[in-house]
Design a protein around this motif. Sequence first.
Motif, mmCIF file in Angstrom:
data_model
loop_
_atom_site.group_PDB
_atom_site.id
_atom_site.type_symbol
_atom_site.label_atom_id
_atom_site.label_comp_id
_atom_site.label_asym_id
_atom_site.label_seq_id
_atom_site.Cartn_x
_atom_site.Cartn_y
_atom_site.Cartn_z
ATOM 1 N N PRO A 103 0.863 -1.201 -0.082
ATOM 2 C CA PRO A 103 -0.030 0.105 0.034
ATOM 3 C C PRO A 103 0.776 1.307 -0.140
ATOM 4 O O PRO A 103 0.334 2.389 -0.427
ATOM 5 C CB PRO A 103 -1.042 -0.260 1.250
ATOM 6 N N PHE A 139 -5.311 -3.414 3.611
ATOM 7 C CA PHE A 139 -4.329 -2.626 4.009
ATOM 8 C C PHE A 139 -4.546 -2.152 5.515
ATOM 9 O O PHE A 139 -5.535 -2.025 5.935
ATOM 10 C CB PHE A 139 -4.079 -1.521 3.111
ATOM 11 N N ARG A 148 4.702 -1.934 3.276
ATOM 12 C CA ARG A 148 3.528 -2.631 3.663
ATOM 13 C C ARG A 148 2.499 -2.041 4.366
ATOM 14 O O ARG A 148 1.355 -2.519 4.475
ATOM 15 C CB ARG A 148 3.984 -4.131 4.545
#
Lengths: 270, 377
Positions: free
Chosen positions: B206, B226, B236
Amino acid sequence: MQKYIRTDRLPWIYCPGCSIGIATQMVAHAIEDLGLDFHKVVIISGIGCSGRTSGYFKTGTYHTTHGRAIAFAEGVKIANPELEVIVISGDGDLAAIGGNHLIHACRRNIDITVVCINNLNYGMTGGQFGPTTEHERYSQTSPPPFGNVEHPFNLVQLAASSGATFVARWTAVQARRATKSIAKGIKKKGFSFIEIVGACPTAYGRMNRLGDGLAMHKHLLEVADIQNGLPPHEAEFDYERRIVCGEFVNIEKPEYTEVLRQMHLKAHGQ
Amino acid sequence: MPERVMFTMGDIACAEGALSAGCRYFGGYPITPATEIAEWMARRMPEVGGAYVQYEDEIASITSVIGASWTGAKAMTATSGPGVSLMLEAIGLAVMTETPLVIVNIMRGGPSTGQPTRGQQGDVMQAKWGSHGDYQIIALTPASVQEMFDQTVRAFNLAERFRTPVFILADETVGHMRERLVIPDEHDLKIEYRKLPKVPPEEYLPFKADDDLVPPMALLGSEYQFYATGLTHDERGYPSDKENVQIELITRLNNKILHNADKIIELEEFMLDDADIAVVSYGTPSRSAKRAIKDARNEGIKVGMLRLKTVWPFPEKAIADLASRVKHIIVPEQNMGQIYHLVKEHALTTPVHLMAKPAGMPQYPQEIVQKIHEVSS
Ligand SMILES: Cc1ncc(C[n+]2csc(CCOP(=O)(O)OP(=O)(O)O)c2C)c(N)n1
Ligand SMILES: [Mg+2]
């Protein structure tokens, strides 16, 4: 639980004996029991140990500033009413710095579910008194010999009198009942507030000599008094003697996003 | 919708600009002199299928706007200084989680409650430095009713393109003045949308940026999972207290604005070609300055203006270039001197003269003419 939890982030950051992991699992089980499309579930929290909860869920999750999880959740729900919006956060986050958003979201009756993990203090910052700390209890900022000069909110009464349409309280040891109430809260078309009374052995427990996590959870089991349907103003909270648990409010009221939808239809002459 | 012509005020032009840009969520709290934006939105949003939501305060307003944006909605709030002061922490959150949104600040007299019905330009530095930590912001400074519309459209486009909060910094005079507004045919407007992820959900990181330093943005309720957090996070999205993660993230967040400054900054040059003296101005004082420049030109003085339509990121290069072409720079501001300090920094050896006026009326044209006389003699 692999379907719901980011196992690559385990172990939790929580201390041994903390209730937050239990509350996290309650929410995951409630989602499982309802058979929700997990992509459509959004999990939001504020700041604090309890505020870390959202980060463990394997869906769209957001970690707001301190106290603002409900405000963020309202924006999400209103912009996309299809989503199932769940807030999980702490007593300090939701009732102190975020207290204004809590009562106004109750009043608006927006269809979100708030799970408040009440460990009776500000755990993350090391155990200061907060809006749920009982009178004369010790904390880092209400030290002996006097203890806390203030008096706590009863969160069930606060949510109920502010207009929430579903209000329940359980302790962390009543996992099955609590999970059911969370599921009911999620299904409810309206603002739902579920308080989970938990243990913070590292800070609150130590300072008030309440024993370790196991002892604190045992105590919660002993003092929990299940009184489903009791009027919310009778939902007593006395840590030493009696914590009234159950579902206290389950009423029908027009829900905000539904009213907004009706307004749109009217604006287009339908 | 086809082209429409209105005679209206800046605040309403701003609201119409937002609607034309596709804004469908407004979260706000009434405050003079921005209230008309909220009132217009309350009427117009139901017509376009959007939401006007009045919150209990500005903190809830902006935070809800962040939430709405993460569902994919174009979202905004509008306020004035006291409201921006309350929003500052959340603005940092929007920066850190790279959330596209627009904040309108119709600046009034400050500090504190100040003069609610009088304009000022006291919040220019607040827009850039108000929230804690080291970050960049985009701030556009309209000077007319038409620009309130045009720049609000642009603010949404920039917010979407760079995944960042964008300020409209207008003073009360621009917010409340009435002028002709042309709302272009919707097909003639360039409307931008944020990049969505193209990789399969299992591969999605993300906060991994593309070459333009902007990461594609997954939406709440999509198949992408996410975690977005105001904590320092890696690609991440996971929190990290490592030094290199902090340095990489903060550097990228700053650079995605700074490296694109040329694409963001818009300026107007007015009678500058042969000028010996330049006025650097934005917002309402620039309107006085235009008049003053024409009057001084009639007397044979070679003076022009660089009007800043963007104050953040600051047009450093343009100021340095201007300073190399002119002998004097005059900066009239409706504050005690804010942009002045930056102009001075980048003008190097060229003298920069401040005309400070921390009050509701801008410098009168004759005052600016007088200053032009002073520096040219
Ligand atoms: C604006 C702001 N003020 C103060 C803090 C510091 N802070 C972080 S967590 C916290 C208390 C959290 O308490 P609670 O919500 O009860 O969560 P717990 O840690 O007990 O689960 C505080 C005061 C902060 N992060 N932001
Ligand atoms: Mg707590």
